[in-house]
Structures are given as C-alpha cells and as structure tokens.
Write a protein that holds these residues in place. Sequence first.
Motif, mmCIF file in Angstrom:
data_model
loop_
_atom_site.group_PDB
_atom_site.id
_atom_site.type_symbol
_atom_site.label_atom_id
_atom_site.label_comp_id
_atom_site.label_asym_id
_atom_site.label_seq_id
_atom_site.Cartn_x
_atom_site.Cartn_y
_atom_site.Cartn_z
ATOM 1 N N LEU A 243 0.964 -1.069 -0.157
ATOM 2 C CA LEU A 243 0.052 -0.146 0.220
ATOM 3 C C LEU A 243 0.945 1.282 0.036
ATOM 4 N N GLU A 244 1.912 1.304 0.723
ATOM 5 C CA GLU A 244 2.800 2.278 0.784
ATOM 6 C C GLU A 244 3.468 2.535 -0.446
ATOM 7 N N HIS A 245 3.897 1.461 -1.299
ATOM 8 C CA HIS A 245 4.500 1.481 -2.586
ATOM 9 C C HIS A 245 3.511 2.242 -3.741
ATOM 10 N N LEU A 246 2.259 1.549 -3.412
ATOM 11 C CA LEU A 246 1.326 2.272 -4.339
ATOM 12 C C LEU A 246 1.032 3.953 -4.027
ATOM 13 N N LYS A 247 1.441 4.299 -2.935
ATOM 14 C CA LYS A 247 1.106 5.744 -2.679
ATOM 15 C C LYS A 247 2.445 6.457 -3.070
ATOM 16 N N THR A 248 3.618 5.591 -2.835
ATOM 17 C CA THR A 248 4.646 6.530 -3.329
ATOM 18 C C THR A 248 5.325 6.488 -4.600
ATOM 19 N N ARG A 249 5.318 5.395 -5.201
ATOM 20 C CA ARG A 249 5.650 5.174 -6.422
ATOM 21 C C ARG A 249 4.992 5.706 -7.621
ATOM 22 N N ARG A 250 5.796 6.685 -8.321
ATOM 23 C CA ARG A 250 5.028 7.500 -9.267
ATOM 24 C C ARG A 250 5.688 6.997 -10.833
ATOM 25 N N GLN A 251 4.498 6.928 -11.806
ATOM 26 C CA GLN A 251 4.870 6.747 -13.152
ATOM 27 C C GLN A 251 3.904 7.746 -13.884
ATOM 28 N N PHE A 252 4.681 8.479 -14.812
ATOM 29 C CA PHE A 252 3.795 9.478 -15.645
ATOM 30 C C PHE A 252 3.381 10.513 -14.927
ATOM 31 N N GLY A 253 4.298 10.919 -13.583
ATOM 32 C CA GLY A 253 3.716 11.812 -13.015
ATOM 33 C C GLY A 253 2.607 11.758 -11.838
ATOM 34 N N MET A 254 2.091 10.549 -11.990
ATOM 35 C CA MET A 254 1.187 10.045 -10.679
ATOM 36 C C MET A 254 1.324 8.842 -10.096
ATOM 37 N N PRO A 255 0.829 8.838 -8.856
ATOM 38 C CA PRO A 255 1.189 7.644 -8.088
ATOM 39 C C PRO A 255 0.659 6.201 -8.922
ATOM 40 N N GLY A 257 -0.749 3.940 -7.509
ATOM 41 C CA GLY A 257 -2.096 3.658 -6.781
ATOM 42 C C GLY A 257 -3.354 4.391 -7.161
ATOM 43 N N SER A 258 -2.965 5.445 -8.158
ATOM 44 C CA SER A 258 -4.160 6.028 -8.698
ATOM 45 C C SER A 258 -4.678 5.142 -9.841
ATOM 46 N N ASN A 259 -4.081 4.045 -10.276
ATOM 47 C CA ASN A 259 -4.541 3.255 -11.295
ATOM 48 C C ASN A 259 -5.706 2.339 -10.761
ATOM 49 N N GLN A 260 -7.100 2.419 -11.155
ATOM 50 C CA GLN A 260 -8.043 1.806 -10.718
ATOM 51 C C GLN A 260 -8.026 0.226 -10.530
ATOM 52 N N ALA A 261 -7.202 -0.549 -11.545
ATOM 53 C CA ALA A 261 -7.361 -1.875 -11.669
ATOM 54 C C ALA A 261 -6.257 -2.332 -10.245
ATOM 55 N N ALA A 266 -5.751 -4.017 -4.511
ATOM 56 C CA ALA A 266 -5.542 -3.693 -3.240
ATOM 57 C C ALA A 266 -6.516 -3.962 -2.043
ATOM 58 N N VAL A 267 -7.830 -3.728 -2.756
ATOM 59 C CA VAL A 267 -9.082 -4.064 -2.122
ATOM 60 C C VAL A 267 -9.264 -5.650 -1.891
ATOM 61 N N ASP A 268 -8.977 -6.519 -3.076
ATOM 62 C CA ASP A 268 -8.983 -7.847 -2.822
ATOM 63 C C ASP A 268 -8.103 -8.447 -1.707
ATOM 64 N N ALA A 269 -6.858 -7.738 -1.503
ATOM 65 C CA ALA A 269 -5.849 -8.076 -0.403
ATOM 66 C C ALA A 269 -6.490 -7.875 0.944
#
Length: 369
Positions: A243-255, A257-261, A266-269
């Motif tokens: 979860l921390e990785h999804l919040k802090t790792r950025r690609q194309f200028g965005m975290p 974790g903003s990817n809905q998939a 993460a919700v399943d986990a």
Amino acid sequence: MNLTTWMDDTDQALESAARRWVAQRHRFEDRQHLAPDRRRHDPAIWRSLAELGWFAVATSEAHGGFGLRPSSIALLCQIAGSALLTEPLLSSGVLAPQLIEALGDATQRSKWLPDMQQGTRIVVALVPPDQDVGPGVTLTADGRLQGRLEVAVDADIADALLIPADGRLWYLPVSASGVQRQPYPLLDGRGAATVHLAAAIAEPLADPEGRIADAMAQARALAAVAVASDSLGLMQSAFDQTLEHLKTRRQFGMPIGSNQALQHRAVDAYIRIAESRAVIDEAVAALCGNAPPVEAARAVHAAKALACENARKLTQEAVQMHGGIGITEEHAASHYLRRARVNAQWHGAEDLHMAAFVRAGGAPTSQEI
C-alpha cells in the motif's frame, strides 16, 4: 492484531512488548547485513525471546509459565510472521514445552523445562499434521529408535528432538549415538534436516496418565492455528508495504495507486486479510473456551486452510505490484512470499485441512448435495 473478545491483559502486555522488541531488535534491513547462519538462528535473539516470556505461553504456572494460552501463542506467531522471524518459536517455544508438561513426569519436567524456558536448550517437537501420518520411525526389539525423518523443520539447530514412535513420545538428544543429521535451508530462510536414526537410544516421556493421544491432538491444533497466525502476520506486513508502494511510486507524474485496476487488487488483498483474521479469531476463541471438540476442530482446520491459501495469493500479488524489485533478495516482499509458501505446507497442506474440515462436519459431502 486487532482487539478481539478473547484478548486479556496478559495478551495485550505480551503483544505490546513483542512489537517494541521487533522494532528495536529485528528490523528487516538490519537482519539482511548478518551472516546467513546468524540470520537463521542467533542465540542472543533466542535468549531475548525467553526473557520476554515468549516461551512461557504453553506451560502452567507450576512449571514456570503463564498457563497454556492459545491466544498468546496466536499473537506471538502473528508477530513472528510479520517480522520474518526464523527462530524455532513454534516447534521449540510452544509445542515442545506443551508436550513435556503434558506427558513428562516430575523428574523429566524439572530436567528439561527450565533450560528451554531460559533459552539455553532447543528441544524441537516433531508433530505429524495428522494422527494417521507417522514420522517414519520404529522401535527396535531392544527399545531403540530406527528410521529416517524427512524435512524435520528446525532439527538443523536442535539440541534434542521429541519424536512420536510406537505410541509414545521420545526425547532424543541429537548428540546421541546413532543420530545423523543432514541440515539444509528452507525456501524462506528457516531450516530443516533429514535425520537418520540407527538404533538411537532415547528416553520415553513417562506419560503416567496415558494422555499421549489427547496431548498430540492438542499440539496439532495449536500448530495449525500458530502457522495460520504467522501467515496472517506476514500478510498484514506485505499488504502495508504494498500500500505504501502504491502511494509513493510514481509513473507518468502520478502515483501508481491512482490506477483503478491496482486499487481493486489492493481491496481484494484487504478482504483476504479480513477473512483470514475472522477465521483465526474463531479458532482461537474455540481453543480458549469450552467449544465442543468437533466445533473446535472444524474452526482450526478452516483457519489453517484459508489463511495459508490467502497468504500465498496475497504475497504473490504484493510481489507483482512491486514490480521487478519485489523479487529481489533485498526487498521484504520476496521474503513474505517465500514464507507463505513454506507455511502452506508446514503442519498440513490446504487439501489435508480441507478434507479434515469436511470430515468434522464443516461442509456437505458429495452424497449430501
């Protein structure tokens, strides 16, 4: 672990002290700098666990413990899984003292338990996951142990073994004549050994009340819940890191974790953790209370099967969502996955526990559908 109905003041004190100790003495980054043999087993760490009371949760006050406490065992094993602890907590800190107190006489208890509880003697109990599965050891005509033990977890660092054979439990020092060990690491950094016994002289536990069947059944139940709790701990830590990785790792200028998939994954986990916690809580409550034996067995088998399956799937997802770094030795994600793999087989694989769950009345058979 979240506060549950079965936790009491002793549980909360043990949990608080254990989490402080892990934060100060067992950080993943620090452990990675140690030599492999010390990562596997560190006598100083083992003695520290003894001082914290980790080995006092399976014996009565009369023998230096807090009483047999399934709740405390579950809590400590959860923390062990979260911290990737490779010490023989379950086999030597829980099962061996429980069996020696249940089956030993006064002399045997006084001879072995104090050193075990002080962390100066590692006695590993080899408990088969099913009463119909023997350890491959027989008794010779003159009362010696003969045979071969495969994948004897923690036997690589044991001072002595507790081995069931011929309807009794035997105390066998590994230094005894006729004992040979072939140690090797497991996938996750813990260890095991193949043990060859050639007319080895062992001491049978006295079992003055003829309780071996009940004591071994209790040990199997404790082991299953303990491994399930270990899996819950590693799941929670793997999820928190992901979860921390999804919040802090950025690609194309965005975290990322903003990817809905990825959010859905993460919700399943999170759901896997919640349902695992629920079945483990039910199993612990059954062992702590006065649940009927069939109900307690059903809860234990469900906890082991479901929690270990969820841990395997969640840690695979954690590695995937971390990307390439997730498979490296330097990152904890790969270690959580490997530990989940070992836990899935240790003290009974999923299919064994699911079959036992059905036999205990946990689900309709094909004839009933």
